[in-house]
Design a protein around this motif. Structure first.
Motif, short mmCIF file in Angstrom:
data_model
loop_
_atom_site.label_atom_id
_atom_site.label_comp_id
_atom_site.label_asym_id
_atom_site.label_seq_id
_atom_site.Cartn_x
_atom_site.Cartn_y
_atom_site.Cartn_z
N GLY A 1 -5.42 -34.17 68.20
CA GLY A 1 -5.53 -33.90 69.63
C GLY A 1 -4.21 -33.56 70.25
O GLY A 1 -3.15 -33.61 69.62
N PRO A 2 -4.21 -33.25 71.55
CA PRO A 2 -2.97 -32.95 72.26
C PRO A 2 -2.07 -34.18 72.38
O PRO A 2 -2.57 -35.30 72.55
N ALA A 3 -0.78 -33.96 72.32
CA ALA A 3 0.17 -35.07 72.48
C ALA A 3 0.04 -35.69 73.86
O ALA A 3 0.24 -36.90 74.04
N ALA A 4 -0.32 -34.88 74.86
CA ALA A 4 -0.44 -35.39 76.22
C ALA A 4 -1.55 -36.41 76.36
O ALA A 4 -1.55 -37.21 77.31
N ASP A 5 -2.53 -36.43 75.42
CA ASP A 5 -3.59 -37.44 75.46
C ASP A 5 -3.11 -38.78 74.91
O ASP A 5 -3.74 -39.82 75.15
N ALA A 6 -2.00 -38.75 74.17
CA ALA A 6 -1.52 -39.97 73.52
C ALA A 6 -0.44 -40.67 74.34
O ALA A 6 -0.26 -41.89 74.23
#
Length: 800
Positions: A198-203
């Motif tokens: 997934g996107p890093a921004a979700d983590a």
């Protein structure tokens, strides 16, 4: 900084080591030392064990036969048990000197010949482990020098990088310089970054609350990593550059630091509360435990990398223990940021933490490398520790980097250097160094865009310096100046300084040179009312304030001499002092120049004909008189004065014209002496250099030999003890016919009444145009006696 020649060769085609070192030094990156890593392992080769049998006469020894790659196998007696037939191990051949200093000779061990020694890691100087032989990888060919087999056939260059060149604190930075100096191309490091998941921004989320201290903060996330030891090539590369190997993930951040020069940090993402990174300043009283295990109380000026609940790292200095990479870490957050140098420098000094990261950030990191370093680190971590690099970068960039341009006039290099530099050569040199030429400056000049890593370039002269150091300073021809040099007169300040130093050294003084800083307690012990200038970033707590007088430093020097059994001390210093005045409020700091000295011990050096008398106030007064006499200062008067550092009974002010205070002489107060661990009887003086400069008469005035004889008379008067002898002498000299009046005796006691004293003066009468008669001298003498009797401040009586 330690630079690996083999590592550096990956980024540029290199000349031989000696030529490289010479050229780097010529361009301003001094190579202080060259270390050949494999030199200490010469004579040690890889061998394959062909057989191993028990020693016929020793249970703990074995007799082995080893293949050395050529010639007949060798017989070696060995005591280790951790190897098997077929293993490759190091052999120190006959004549080899091991790193520990032992020399290998052909020998018999319990009757069996041994043609060398099989080595452990400790004997090779690689590791403290001596439990068995060092087992080499099986793909090493027998006979290979051990330095080559272990990738230790490298040369290290110790490069002294000046503080204004943080861009050279990496292998890539040095490669840029090499390419420019030798006309070669830089081979930038390449790494293939594969993203997934997934996107890093979700983590993770990133927020910057202190944009003035952090212009940019970027992060990547790697999921599913496996923490373990680094491969041999990585750990050896770090250790060669003086960095300890820790784990694969942490080692990669250090590898990229040494490669690109940009500091990085890795967090265990599962330990980041709220999956949020907040870049903020510390709160009052906030504390953090850093990676060295120390709990530290933070200052509101400290920049902190925090999560939702607490601080996780001292930004740009050291990480925190609550988010460090551990053996069970599986999700890694990689930080790449740009922090303002001034704040990092203050934090580093405040907490006494000097790290590889702080060393670079406080000199100025490259804003243009933030993303490149982040991607490089993520790619290598994924390669060595497994895992998946999430899509995208979480990038907070409130103050985007804007490159600057510097205008260069084509004619200016020749004017400044005295050597012609063509436009083509200028373009070639600056382009190799990463500068880009802008359009639109016309024929007379060009504008050059400064690369992000060169923060030291801001003016035209900086560009010219780049040209000449790359071209070579030896290219500047030796030419005589076209104009005759002026021969200006010696400045008045320099003349006065030389006279003061000469007078003091003639009196037996030695000059001391001290820091301008003191411990607050030392200054308070000398003068409790002093208001010093406090340092924001002191070197240490003992050097935290600027001195308001030179005497505390000299008293410390005197105490040190006494501890070293030097009993007779005469020291002086001529330097600046600093203060903020004695009023209230925020006052500007001031500075002034002072001359000060201390005396203690005997009056004369030890000798069979020398007196053992101790110095007293008059020795200090004579020292000051010598200075004043050398400067031609006339009309000096001495008056009692109270100083917080001086004993009330022995302290005098030196008064010049209009009673301007030129300085003070006195005995050290017992309280002050005790505070500096000194005995009683220490004498000191302070002189205002500006006053000396003002009153000095540096051109001597000629006085002819008298044409007419003098008449000598003595005068003895009785005055009250409160009356100063200087008052009496001054009143006597007011008589026009008195050429000189000298006090030669002071007497108290019978028959002088109590509370009074007798002053005896020698008077010299002379007229410049005639010989005085007895009647004229008698009349003048009578006028003097009458003047002394009628002056209410003196009220003298003629002694019969």
């Amino acid at each position: 900084m330690r630079i690996s020649y083999k590592w550096l060769s990956e980024y540029a085609d290199l000349p031989p080591v000696e030529k490289l070192a010479e050229r780097l030094t010529a361009v301003g990156l001094e190579v202080e030392a060259i270390e050949r890593m494999g030199a200490r392992l010469e004579g040690i080769v890889a061998v394959r064990v062909l057989s191993s049998e028990k020693h016929p006469d020793a249970e703990k020894l074995s007799v082995t036969r080893v293949d050395v790659g050529q010639g007949e196998p060798l017989q070696i007696v060995c005591g280790a048990k951790n190897y098997q037939v077929g293993d490759l191990v190091p052999l120190a051949t006959i004549g080899t000197t091991l790193p520990g200093g032992a020399r290998i000779e052909k020998a018999k061990l319990r009757g069996v010949e041994s043609s060398g020694m099989l080595c452990s890691a400790r004997e090779l100087g690689l590791d403290p482990d001596a439990s068995g032989l060092y087992i080499l990888p099986r793909d090493v060919a027998p006979g290979t020098p051990i330095a080559k087999a272990l990738d230790l056939d490298d040369v290290l260059l110790e490069v002294n990088v000046t503080p204004n060149r943080p861009d050279a604190l990496s292998h890539l930075g040095i490669a840029r310089e090499v390419a420019a100096a030798f006309g070669r191309k830089v081979k930038f490091p390449q790494s293939k970054l594969s993203e997934g998941g997934g996107p890093a921004a979700d983590a993770v989320r990133v927020r910057i609350d202190a944009p003035e201290k952090c212009h940019r903060y970027a992060a990547r996330v790697v999921d599913g990593v496996r923490i373990g030891p680094s491969p041999g090539w990585l750990s050896r590369r770090l250790e060669a550059c003086g960095v300890r190997s820790i784990s694969n993930v942490v080692d990669v951040t250090n590898l990229v630091l040494l490669e690109l020069g940009h500091p990085l940090h890795a967090f265990d993402l599962d330990k980041v509360a709220g999956r949020e990174i907040v870049v903020r300043t510390a709160r009052p009283g906030e504390r953090i435990t850093t990676l060295d295990g120390q709990e530290r109380e933070l200052d509101p000026d400290d920049l902190l990398i925090a999560d939702r609940d607490r601080g996780s790292a001292l930004a740009g200095v050291m990480g925190g223990g609550n988010s460090e990479i551990a053996a069970d870490t599986t999700r890694v957050l990689i930080e790449s940021a740009w922090f303002a140098p001034q704040g990092i420098r203050r934090t580093s000094r405040r907490h006494g933490l000097m790290t590889e990261a702080s060393y670079r950030f406080e000199r100025g990191a490259d804003e243009g490398t933030v993303i490149a370093a982040l991607d490089r680190c993520a790619a290598i971590i994924a390669e060595l520790a497994g895992g998946t690099v999430r899509h995208g970068i979480v990038d907070a960039n409130p103050r985007p980097f804007r490159s600057t341009s510097v205008r260069l006039r084509w004619s200016r290099p020749a004017e400044l250097l005295g050597v012609d530099v063509s436009r083509e050569e200028t373009r070639r040199i600056l382009s190799r160094l990463g500068f880009e030429e802008d359009e639109g400056e016309g024929e007379e000049a060009a504008s050059w865009r400064v690369p992000s890593w060169r923060q030291d370039i801001s003016i035209e002269e900086d560009l010219i310096e780049e040209i000449v150091r790359t071209k070579g300073y030896d290219a500047i021809p030796e030419t005589l100046p076209r104009l005759a040099l002026a021969n200006p007169a010696t400045p008045r300040e320099a003349e006065v300084t030389a006279i003061v130093r000469g007078a003091l050294e003639a009196a037996g003084f030695s000059e001391a040179v001290n820091f301008s800083f003191l411990a607050p307690g030392e200054l308070a012990a000398f003068d409790g009312a002093a208001r010093p200038v406090a340092l924001q970033n002191p070197i240490s707590a003992d050097l935290a304030v600027m001195r308001t007088s030179l005497l505390p430093s000299l008293l410390k020097n005197a105490a040190l001499n006494l501890r070293q059994r030097v009993a007779d001390v005469r020291l002086y210093e001529l330097a600046r002092c600093y203060g903020t005045g004695r009023g209230e409020g925020d006052e500007p700091a001031t500075e002034w120049v002072e001359v000060a000295g201390v005396l203690l011990g005997r009056r004369s050096p030890m000798g069979w004909a020398a007196s053992a008398d101790a110095i007293d106030l008059f020795d200090a007064k004579a020292t000051v008189d010598g200075i004043l006499s050398g400067l031609g200062v006339a009309g000096v008067r001495w008056a009692p004065r109270a100083e917080p550092w001086a004993h009330p009974r022995f302290c005098a002010a030196i008064l010049g014209e209009r009673d301007l205070v030129m300085g003070t002489v006195g005995e050290l107060h017992p309280r002050v002496a005790a505070g500096f661990e000194l005995p009683r009887g220490v004498l000191a003086f302070r002189l205002d250099f500006e006053a000396l400069l003002s009153f000095a008469r540096l051109v001597p005035r000629f006085s002819g030999i008298p044409r007419f004889p003098a008449v000598l008379r003595d005068l003895a008067v009785v005055v009250e003890n409160r009356v100063q002898s200087a008052q009496v002498v001054s009143a006597v000299k007011s008589e026009p016919l008195v050429e000189e009046a000298t006090l030669f005796d002071v007497y108290t006691g019978t028959p002088i009444p109590p509370g009074k004293k007798n002053l005896a003066l020698a008077l010299r009468y002379r007229a410049p145009s005639r010989t005085l008669t007895d009647a004229e001298v008698d009349a003048a003498h009578t006028r003097i006696v009458e003047r002394l009797r009628q002056d209410p401040s003196i009220s003298a009586e003629l002694r019969g």
